[in-house]
Scaffold this motif. Structure first.
Motif, PDB file in Angstrom:
ATOM      1  N   ALA A  20      32.297  39.397  47.350  1.00 26.85           N
ATOM      2  CA  ALA A  20      32.672  38.890  46.025  1.00 26.85           C
ATOM      3  C   ALA A  20      31.550  38.042  45.429  1.00 26.85           C
ATOM      4  CB  ALA A  20      33.961  38.081  46.114  1.00 26.85           C
ATOM      5  N   ASP A  21      30.923  37.213  46.260  1.00 27.90           N
ATOM      6  CA  ASP A  21      29.835  36.356  45.770  1.00 27.90           C
ATOM      7  C   ASP A  21      28.582  37.157  45.429  1.00 27.90           C
ATOM      8  OD1 ASP A  21      31.472  34.208  46.057  1.00 27.90           O
ATOM      9  OD2 ASP A  21      30.425  33.316  47.767  1.00 27.90           O
ATOM     10  N   GLU A  89      38.026  42.054  51.678  1.00 29.30           N
ATOM     11  CA  GLU A  89      39.111  42.830  51.079  1.00 29.30           C
ATOM     12  C   GLU A  89      40.099  41.938  50.337  1.00 29.30           C
ATOM     13  OE1 GLU A  89      40.589  42.076  55.331  1.00 29.30           O
ATOM     14  OE2 GLU A  89      38.771  41.885  54.122  1.00 29.30           O
ATOM     15  N   ALA A  90      39.903  40.612  50.420  1.00 31.36           N
ATOM     16  CA  ALA A  90      40.766  39.650  49.734  1.00 31.36           C
ATOM     17  C   ALA A  90      39.992  38.845  48.698  1.00 31.36           C
ATOM     18  CB  ALA A  90      41.413  38.704  50.748  1.00 31.36           C
ATOM     19  N   LEU A  91      38.811  39.329  48.317  1.00 29.71           N
ATOM     20  CA  LEU A  91      37.960  38.659  47.333  1.00 29.71           C
ATOM     21  C   LEU A  91      37.585  37.247  47.773  1.00 29.71           C
ATOM     22  CD1 LEU A  91      39.671  39.802  43.995  1.00 29.71           C
ATOM     23  CD2 LEU A  91      37.452  40.539  44.863  1.00 29.71           C
ATOM     24  N   ASN A  92      37.401  37.057  49.075  1.00 27.61           N
ATOM     25  CA  ASN A  92      37.048  35.734  49.580  1.00 27.61           C
ATOM     26  C   ASN A  92      35.686  35.297  49.049  1.00 27.61           C
ATOM     27  OD1 ASN A  92      37.478  33.446  51.446  1.00 27.61           O
ATOM     28  ND2 ASN A  92      35.664  34.268  52.466  1.00 27.61           N
ATOM     29  N   SER A  93      35.595  34.032  48.646  1.00 25.23           N
ATOM     30  CA  SER A  93      34.357  33.482  48.108  1.00 25.23           C
ATOM     31  C   SER A  93      33.962  32.224  48.868  1.00 25.23           C
ATOM     32  CB  SER A  93      34.530  33.145  46.623  1.00 25.23           C
ATOM     33  OG  SER A  93      33.398  32.448  46.127  1.00 25.23           O
ATOM     34  N   GLN A  94      32.661  32.021  49.005  1.00 28.29           N
ATOM     35  CA  GLN A  94      32.125  30.773  49.552  1.00 28.29           C
ATOM     36  C   GLN A  94      31.446  29.967  48.452  1.00 28.29           C
ATOM     37  OE1 GLN A  94      31.342  32.349  54.142  1.00 28.29           O
ATOM     38  NE2 GLN A  94      29.591  31.994  52.803  1.00 28.29           N
ATOM     39  N   THR A 107      35.154  26.004  52.127  1.00 24.72           N
ATOM     40  CA  THR A 107      33.990  26.842  51.822  1.00 24.72           C
ATOM     41  C   THR A 107      33.766  27.883  52.905  1.00 24.72           C
ATOM     42  OG1 THR A 107      32.898  25.078  50.576  1.00 24.72           O
ATOM     43  CG2 THR A 107      31.496  26.844  51.415  1.00 24.72           C
ATOM     44  N   GLY A 108      33.861  27.468  54.156  1.00 26.79           N
ATOM     45  CA  GLY A 108      33.591  28.372  55.269  1.00 26.79           C
ATOM     46  C   GLY A 108      34.792  29.143  55.761  1.00 26.79           C
ATOM     47  N   TRP A 109      35.986  28.708  55.391  1.00 25.34           N
ATOM     48  CA  TRP A 109      37.194  29.407  55.833  1.00 25.34           C
ATOM     49  C   TRP A 109      37.466  30.620  54.947  1.00 25.34           C
ATOM     50  CZ3 TRP A 109      40.488  24.306  55.703  1.00 25.34           C
ATOM     51  CH2 TRP A 109      40.029  23.450  56.711  1.00 25.34           C
ATOM     52  N   VAL A 110      38.172  31.590  55.512  1.00 22.88           N
ATOM     53  CA  VAL A 110      38.597  32.752  54.721  1.00 22.88           C
ATOM     54  C   VAL A 110      39.862  32.384  53.955  1.00 22.88           C
ATOM     55  CG1 VAL A 110      39.443  35.126  54.789  1.00 22.88           C
ATOM     56  CG2 VAL A 110      37.591  34.417  56.315  1.00 22.88           C
ATOM     57  N   ASN A 111      39.834  32.611  52.670  1.00 22.81           N
ATOM     58  CA  ASN A 111      40.984  32.314  51.816  1.00 22.81           C
ATOM     59  C   ASN A 111      41.820  33.579  51.647  1.00 22.81           C
ATOM     60  OD1 ASN A 111      42.819  31.457  49.941  1.00 22.81           O
ATOM     61  ND2 ASN A 111      41.348  31.125  48.292  1.00 22.81           N
ATOM     62  N   TRP A 112      43.008  33.589  52.269  1.00 18.58           N
ATOM     63  CA  TRP A 112      43.883  34.757  52.202  1.00 18.58           C
ATOM     64  C   TRP A 112      44.944  34.621  51.117  1.00 18.58           C
ATOM     65  CZ3 TRP A 112      42.043  38.763  54.641  1.00 18.58           C
ATOM     66  CH2 TRP A 112      41.268  38.583  55.794  1.00 18.58           C
TER      67      TRP A 112
END
Length: 259
Positions: A20-21, A89-94, A107-112
């Protein structure tokens, strides 16, 4: 490439931008790492599609979606093992951090958590994986020869442009077609696989690509068109309106089966 090792295809991994980024930032944003943004690679081959970082501009969001779907299509339709970074696949962003090794936080965790476009993207990835599983011709262990070494009637892998059997579109067109010859693989039912044609258009304008003529009474069927915002994979495959040419809309991918 060989049967023992093979190779892995990916667009994003843990050392760099998330997927995503990759289409949301032109520059890294590692200030929070405490190294004055000097850490992490400066060569990310990324694009922000008109706005750096988060945005509500519909045009920018749609352009990013197109890039995401093209990138994932290339990974899943290429020979070799597809690698998907967790959360892509969940548009995770840092938030533009391309070196988040020290960020034991949001920032470092996966956002579900659910967000705009997440469900559609997850459905798209699921269908890409299902299609790949159903068609062994695009995941053969042996290297492609790019010729008809088994006398099947066409090469195992071929490239096409506005003329069939010729990858001759000018570079500025930014489009080409790839065809896997299904006769070079056998599906779970013990039958030859279908012909698989992928039309890529990376250009900002519409492109037309030639479709090779199929043997006998076989026809081309459209299975996927990433230019469709709601469902890239069609609810039902449909015969191509033109059996000789396919129109590929800007920055999109079209998938067809010949059977």
């Amino acid at each position: 490439q060989n049967k023992t090792v093979g190779f892995v295809n990916f667009m994003a991994n843990n050392n760099g931008f998330t997927l995503a980024d990759l289409f949301s930032y032109c520059e890294k944003h590692n200030e929070a790492n405490g190294e004055e943004n000097a850490d992490g690679s400066n060569y990310n081959f990324s694009i922000n599609c008109g706005t750096e970082g988060k945005t509500t501009r519909k045009y920018v969001m749609e352009l990013r979606r197109k890039h995401l779907y093209m990138a994932l299509s290339m990974v899943f339709f290429a020979q070799g093992v597809p690698l998907l970074l967790a959360g892509d696949e969940a548009l995770n962003s840092q938030q533009g951090n391309n070196n988040a090794y020290c960020q034991d936080n949001k920032t470092g965790w996966v956002n579900w958590k659910r967000n705009t476009g997440m469900e559609a993207l997850q459905e798209f990835v699921q269908k890409l994986a299902a299609f790949r599983k159903a068609h062994p011709v695009i995941r053969k262990a042996e290297p492609m020869h790019l010729n008809d070494y088994q006398h099947k009637g066409c090469p195992d892998l071929s490239y096409h442009s506005d003329n069939a059997w010729a990858a001759g579109l000018p570079e500025e067109k930014g489009a080409f077609g790839v065809m896997y010859c299904g006769d070079y693989a056998v599906n779970d039912a013990g039958e030859p696989d279908d012909m698989v044609y992928i039309g890529y258009n990376f250009h900002t304008g519409v492109n037309e690509l030639a479709l090779p003529k199929l043997a006998g009474k076989k026809k081309w069927y459209v299975v996927m068109d990433t230019a469709e915002q709601e469902h890239a994979f069609l609810p039902e495959e449909k015969p191509a309106e033109n059996q000789h040419r396919i129109t590929v809309r800007p920055q999109s991918v079209v998938l067809l089966l010949g059977k």
